[in-house]
Design a protein around this motif. Structure first.
Motif, PDB file in Angstrom:
ATOM      1  N   GLY A 175       0.795  -1.218   0.000  1.00 38.36           N
ATOM      2  CA  GLY A 175       0.000   0.000   0.000  1.00 38.36           C
ATOM      3  C   GLY A 175       0.824   1.263   0.000  1.00 38.36           C
ATOM      4  N   LYS A 176       2.028   1.214   0.564  1.00 40.00           N
ATOM      5  CA  LYS A 176       2.894   2.393   0.643  1.00 40.00           C
ATOM      6  C   LYS A 176       4.066   2.224  -0.323  1.00 40.00           C
ATOM      7  CE  LYS A 176       1.815   2.936   5.559  1.00 40.00           C
ATOM      8  NZ  LYS A 176       2.367   2.939   6.933  1.00 40.00           N
ATOM      9  N   ALA A 193      -3.980  -2.063  -5.644  1.00 42.63           N
ATOM     10  CA  ALA A 193      -2.999  -0.990  -5.869  1.00 42.63           C
ATOM     11  C   ALA A 193      -1.700  -1.489  -6.496  1.00 42.63           C
ATOM     12  CB  ALA A 193      -2.696  -0.292  -4.542  1.00 42.63           C
ATOM     13  N   ASP A 194      -1.668  -2.753  -6.911  1.00 47.37           N
ATOM     14  CA  ASP A 194      -0.398  -3.360  -7.328  1.00 47.37           C
ATOM     15  C   ASP A 194      -0.231  -3.495  -8.840  1.00 47.37           C
ATOM     16  OD1 ASP A 194       0.023  -3.675  -4.603  1.00 47.37           O
ATOM     17  OD2 ASP A 194      -0.748  -5.714  -4.577  1.00 47.37           O
ATOM     18  N   THR A 241       3.348  -5.820   4.142  1.00 45.65           N
ATOM     19  CA  THR A 241       1.993  -5.407   3.798  1.00 45.65           C
ATOM     20  C   THR A 241       1.023  -6.441   4.345  1.00 45.65           C
ATOM     21  OG1 THR A 241       0.626  -4.621   1.958  1.00 45.65           O
ATOM     22  CG2 THR A 241       2.017  -6.553   1.533  1.00 45.65           C
TER      23      THR A 241
END
Length: 352
Positions: free
Chosen positions: A192-193, A224-225, A270
């Motif tokens: 995520g970051k 998000a990847d 994560t």
């Protein structure tokens, strides 16, 4: 007779780290019916938790939809809790306190709000638990400490995530469709970051080595990847494509069920790392700016890798840590893990 737990923060890793706190409450109130209020993103993480009897979902957008908010409150009050526990994460949630009071519980127990800049809890709660603004030790211990201070504790600090039988059936169907058996190697190149993401081309290099060694590899990913997966695919050697499969977009529960069949996992710091820890899956977790002494799951099967020093990086102080971890040291650590294989009984042993 009925206990309500309110923990509606939306970070999946934090929720998994809090599962021993749910166990502590279960052990303290063994005969009670126990319900949890949580965010929808964590529903599949806690839905089949053996220490819960019921799960209520709270969405922040309910504040903008009065009729749905009223329905939620009615359902909560229909549960008729005798006591409500508000469990903090790394912040104080006024919303959580309001939910606990809206439930109609006779007693409301929650963490001290003053370390977070709110003078609310001493007026609002029947009993205050101590709060720490900063996580000083392992995240699981941080979640348990407030409860332990009022005599609610557990000797079992292991985390737990349980897949449903439907999700296990979905996982088996997917493995068949991808021509994968048990003992495949799993990779998750995203996070995520951005600062928590090891370069995707290095994940590809590890996948190439695994494929060359005769291992099937499954690449897992979240919403998000996309960029990380695309970069990994582009960097793969042509000969690796026969053994490296990209999984479709999956629910969290389906990922849990798939990992029950995996031999090992390589991932960043994560949410999937915490799933692997709960499943006791041999895992190499790559840490950048975050501290593995705090966030590594409490499972010996999870090995944390973090560079001794960061490289200079123009993007800021949070970057340069993961970039200092080499493909060689990741490969040696991953290849040296014990064989995981398919161990469904032992990985699903948390039953009431």
């Amino acid at each position: 007779r009925r206990v309500l737990i309110v923990r509606q923060h939306n970070q999946m890793g934090d929720m998994i780290c809090a599962t021993p706190a749910l166990r502590a409450i279960r052990e303290a109130f063994g005969a009670a019916e126990i319900a949890l209020v949580t965010a929808p993103v964590n529903y599949e993480v806690v839905r089949d938790n053996p220490d819960l009897d019921r799960v209520f979902l709270f969405e922040q957008r309910l504040w903008r939809r009065p009729h749905r908010l009223l329905s939620f409150v009615r359902a909560l009050r229909g549960f008729r809790p005798d006591v409500a526990f508000v469990l903090n994460s790394v912040s104080f949630s006024v919303t959580s306190a309001m939910i606990a009071y809206a439930s109609g519980a006779r007693f409301v127990v929650g963490g001290d709000s003053r370390p977070f800049g709110w003078d609310v809890s001493r007026h609002a709660y029947s009993l205050e638990m101590p709060s720490e603004l900063v996580v000083q030790g392992p995240a699981v211990a941080h979640s348990l400490a407030p409860l332990a201070a009022i005599g609610i504790a557990t000797a079992d600090h292991t985390t737990v995530v349980v897949a449903s039988e439907d999700e296990r059936a979905t996982a088996r169907q997917l493995l068949t469709a991808l021509h994968l058996g048990d003992r495949f190697w799993a990779l998750h190149p995203g996070a995520g970051k951005p600062a928590n993401v090891w370069p995707a081309e290095r994940f590809a290099a590890v996948a190439d080595r695994a494929a060359a060694a005769g291992h099937d590899v499954l690449v897992l990913h979240g919403p998000a990847d996309g960029d990380a997966v695309a970069c990994l695919q582009a960097a793969l050697a042509p000969t690796s494509h026969l053994r490296v499969r990209i999984a479709p977009r999956l629910t969290v529960g389906a990922v849990v069920a798939l990992l029950e069949h995996a031999d090992r996992l390589l991932c960043n710091d994560t949410g999937i790392m915490h799933i692997a820890g709960a499943l006791r899956l041999p895992t190499v977790a790559l840490f950048g700016p975050t501290d593995p002494a705090i966030w590594k799951p409490p499972a010996d099967e999870v090995v944390a890798l973090r560079a001794a020093a960061r490289q200079e990086d123009p993007r800021g102080q949070e970057f340069g840590w993961l970039e200092a971890i080499t493909v060689q040291e990741v490969w040696q650590t991953l290849a040296g893990l014990p064989v995981g294989g398919s161990q469904l009984p032992s990985r699903s042993a948390h039953t009431r």
